[in-house]
Motif scaffolding. Sequence first.
Motif, PDB file in Angstrom:
ATOM      1  N   UNK A  15      31.910  34.179  34.348  1.00 16.76           N
ATOM      2  CA  UNK A  15      32.594  33.875  35.604  1.00 16.76           C
ATOM      3  C   UNK A  15      33.640  34.935  35.887  1.00 16.76           C
ATOM      4  N   UNK A  16      34.000  35.040  37.162  1.00 16.69           N
ATOM      5  CA  UNK A  16      35.095  35.882  37.617  1.00 16.69           C
ATOM      6  C   UNK A  16      36.175  34.959  38.172  1.00 16.69           C
ATOM      7  N   UNK A  17      37.410  35.162  37.755  1.00 10.30           N
ATOM      8  CA  UNK A  17      38.507  34.371  38.305  1.00 10.30           C
ATOM      9  C   UNK A  17      39.041  35.069  39.542  1.00 10.30           C
ATOM     10  N   UNK A  18      38.950  34.394  40.672  1.00  6.78           N
ATOM     11  CA  UNK A  18      39.409  34.958  41.938  1.00  6.78           C
ATOM     12  C   UNK A  18      40.936  34.936  42.010  1.00  6.78           C
ATOM     13  N   UNK A  19      41.481  35.582  43.020  1.00  6.02           N
ATOM     14  CA  UNK A  19      42.937  35.756  43.082  1.00  6.02           C
ATOM     15  C   UNK A  19      43.700  34.466  43.373  1.00  6.02           C
ATOM     16  N   UNK A  20      42.974  33.371  43.666  1.00  4.52           N
ATOM     17  CA  UNK A  20      43.644  32.079  43.828  1.00  4.52           C
ATOM     18  C   UNK A  20      43.367  31.146  42.646  1.00  4.52           C
ATOM     19  N   UNK A  21      42.766  31.705  41.578  1.00  9.07           N
ATOM     20  CA  UNK A  21      42.520  30.924  40.374  1.00  9.07           C
ATOM     21  C   UNK A  21      41.167  30.235  40.316  1.00  9.07           C
ATOM     22  N   UNK A  22      40.424  30.249  41.408  1.00  5.39           N
ATOM     23  CA  UNK A  22      39.084  29.645  41.427  1.00  5.39           C
ATOM     24  C   UNK A  22      38.113  30.541  40.667  1.00  5.39           C
ATOM     25  N   UNK A  23      37.244  29.938  39.868  1.00 10.17           N
ATOM     26  CA  UNK A  23      36.250  30.692  39.113  1.00 10.17           C
ATOM     27  C   UNK A  23      34.902  30.663  39.830  1.00 10.17           C
ATOM     28  N   UNK A  24      34.259  31.837  39.942  1.00  5.57           N
ATOM     29  CA  UNK A  24      32.955  31.971  40.559  1.00  5.57           C
ATOM     30  C   UNK A  24      31.982  32.530  39.530  1.00  5.57           C
ATOM     31  N   UNK A  25      30.786  31.991  39.420  1.00  8.78           N
ATOM     32  CA  UNK A  25      29.803  32.618  38.531  1.00  8.78           C
ATOM     33  C   UNK A  25      29.584  34.077  38.927  1.00  8.78           C
ATOM     34  N   UNK A  26      29.518  34.948  37.932  1.00  9.73           N
ATOM     35  CA  UNK A  26      29.387  36.370  38.243  1.00  9.73           C
ATOM     36  C   UNK A  26      27.999  36.702  38.789  1.00  9.73           C
ATOM     37  N   UNK A  27      27.023  35.900  38.455  1.00 13.63           N
ATOM     38  CA  UNK A  27      25.654  36.116  38.915  1.00 13.63           C
ATOM     39  C   UNK A  27      25.196  34.890  39.676  1.00 13.63           C
ATOM     40  N   UNK A  28      24.869  35.088  40.949  1.00 19.20           N
ATOM     41  CA  UNK A  28      24.419  33.990  41.788  1.00 19.20           C
ATOM     42  C   UNK A  28      23.075  34.286  42.400  1.00 19.20           C
ATOM     43  N   UNK A  29      22.629  33.375  43.242  1.00 20.53           N
ATOM     44  CA  UNK A  29      21.322  33.481  43.880  1.00 20.53           C
ATOM     45  C   UNK A  29      21.517  33.564  45.392  1.00 20.53           C
ATOM     46  N   UNK A  30      20.996  34.636  45.999  1.00 21.41           N
ATOM     47  CA  UNK A  30      21.100  34.818  47.440  1.00 21.41           C
ATOM     48  C   UNK A  30      19.829  34.399  48.151  1.00 21.41           C
ATOM     49  N   UNK A  31      19.974  33.899  49.377  1.00 20.64           N
ATOM     50  CA  UNK A  31      18.811  33.392  50.120  1.00 20.64           C
ATOM     51  C   UNK A  31      18.592  34.140  51.439  1.00 20.64           C
ATOM     52  N   UNK A  32      19.151  35.339  51.562  1.00 21.84           N
ATOM     53  CA  UNK A  32      18.947  36.141  52.763  1.00 21.84           C
ATOM     54  C   UNK A  32      17.461  36.378  53.012  1.00 21.84           C
TER      55      UNK A  32
END
Length: 272
Positions: free
Chosen positions: A3-20
């Motif tokens: 995960x990556x911790x964003x600048x407001x403390x929320x964690x996002x998985x570093x690898x996600x799935x895009x649906x474009x």
Amino acid sequence: MNTITLNNGVEIPQLGYGVFQIPDAATEAAVTTALDAGYRSIDTAAVYGNETGVGRALAASDLARDDLFITTKLWIADLGRASARDALNASLDRLGLDRVDLYLIHWPAPATDAYLEAWQGLEDLLAEGLTRAIGVSNFLPEHLDRVIALGGTVPAVNQIELHPALQNRDSAAANAKHGIATEAWSPLAQGAVLEDAAVVAAASAHGVSPAQVVLRWHLQQGRIVIPKSVTPARIAANLDVFGFDLSVEELAAIDGLERDGRTGPHPATFNG
């Protein structure tokens, strides 16, 4: 999953799935495959026309909502403070959710200043709990500067086209300067870099695919990535990139592949 911790403390998985570019009718099956493979971050957008398909997959899943990270985006037709609220509410209805985890302004559309009003609208939505983090997409350094000059919330993410053939160094540096996470769309350059010698050599050395090498190159440099595929084997393979490390020399060789390999329009000229 890293995960990556964003600048407001929320964690996002570093690898996600895009649906474009996945048709709505095919999106439920694709997202279900991704969730079954282990993805927990799904990236969509209002303009993709497939939020409903994403919502069907989420509703059919037995995963807890708190285990998922859902991103969608505000299209340029809805740039504005009040219209941002209406647009997110419409996205939430299509997704079947009461909040998203990350809401992005999709393009700055710099012919007007509407993206600045929209940013204030996103701040309202953040304060009300309709999204856990807010950010931007396709913003150049000058667009970021104007948003930050408003004196409010600093974007948590800037989602930009970034891959070995187009490394968008100025935008990535501006993101880093302001503590904004860089998220790469088109991280595999739609396959355009998978036959480059540096990528093929690294794939051979590690016994992995060229696509896995490119995704690992992103991850080791701290970026968030959202590869897209509708092929189940590739969906799974794109997630299987945590069992090897590229060497300093391999990273540098891939860094050296930069050329004008843009797969989408330039943010400064695309106004809708």
